[in-house]
Design an enzyme around this catalytic site. Structure first.
Site: not given
Ligand code: MG
Length: 302
Positions: A237, A206
């Protein structure tokens, strides 16, 4: 020549963390778009409980409508045995099961300790053998946990060894909340590789703290065979409030193209899909390539 496989996770990890819920048709269009751009592995759906993940409530309907062309495999995310049963019925080609590196996060995500998820994983692997479905493990929070903080390398290595022993088809190291850096990627990948033998290694980054693409580079340099990415860089997230999405597929493809690393995707075709995803979500997406365009420009290339 160097090569890396790109797994498109936008339809699952991307959309799962967006506020706007796309229709089944919009999801399928997105999947068709990335396949037209050359993607051959798509994390298409999640079989998490719809109460917790309403964005994925139509997983079965999506799987019913996706094109089943040769060479494209669809991955469904599962959290537990119930998810596995749904995944088999829905006709996925592979399943990914997250095993969180810390007990606290694993409990919040899956309701049980890490060890218990590893046990279930072993059962799913066995069932997968009978069903002809590849079962991969994603070691979530491999680079840091929003609840327990730093995650020791030894902990990740220990889990990876157990998952390989359980018969994982592939193991992914995931920087779920986007805290890693290229050097920790090198350290963790190098530490994990010897304990998983010839099990395929994937990585999932990420871009929360702007290190996502650098981490992908470090992954490729250190022998990661597959990388997750999401079209447009969509996602986030739920356990990291300010987390941004996965690394953008087109940004990753641009970097790999410049370096001559093979991956099989067309940047030009991807950049036709990104605006449709942004439009469906009704927002700007993080993709740098959508903003800046490619280089050299397509006209110069012609
Ligand atoms: Mg992920």
């Amino acid at each position: 020549m160097a090569s890396v496989e790109i797994v498109e996770v936008g339809p699952r990890d991307g959309l799962q963390n967006e506020d706007v819920i796309l229709s089944t048709e919009q999801k399928v269009a997105m999947i068709e778009g990335v396949i037209a751009a050359g993607v051959r592995r798509v994390e298409a759906v999640s079989f998490a409980h719809p109460k917790y993940v309403p964005q994925m409530a139509d997983a079965e309907a999506v799987m019913e409508s996706v094109p089943r062309s040769d060479g494209v495999t669809y991955i469904g995310l599962i959290m537990n045995w119930r998810g596995w049963e749904r995944a088999v019925k829905a006709g996925v080609d592979e399943v990914n099961m997250p095993i969180v590196a810390t007990d606290t996060f694993n409990r919040k995500n899956q309701g049980v300790d890490t060890a218990e998820s590893i046990e279930v994983f072993g059962q799913v692997v066995e069932a997968g053998r009978d069903a002809g479905i590849g079962v991969s493990a994603v070691i979530a929070a491999s680079f840091g946990c929003p609840f327990e903080g730093e995650v020791p390398v030894a902990r990740v290595v220990d889990i990876a060894g157990k998952l390989a022993e359980a018969g994982a088809h592939e193991i992914a190291l995931a920087d779920t909340i986007g805290v890693g850096d290229p050097w920790s990627v090198e350290e963790r990948v190098s530490a994990v590789k010897p304990v998983i033998g010839d099990v395929k290694l994937r990585a999932h980054f990420h871009d929360t703290r702007n290190t996502g693409i650098a981490n992908a580079y470090a992954g490729v340099e250190n022998g990661v065979q597959a990388l997750d990415a999401s079209i447009g860089g969509i996602g986030g997230c739920p356990f990291a409030p300010a987390a941004t999405g996965n690394i953008a597929t087109e940004d990753l493809v641009y970097m790999l193209d410049r370096a001559g690393v093979e991956h099989g995707l067309s940047l030009e075709r991807l950049l036709e899909v990104t605006p449709t995803v942004a439009e469906a979500l009704g927002k700007e997406v993080p993709s740098a390539l959508l903003r800046a365009g490619t280089f050299p420009s397509p006209m110069e290339q012609a």
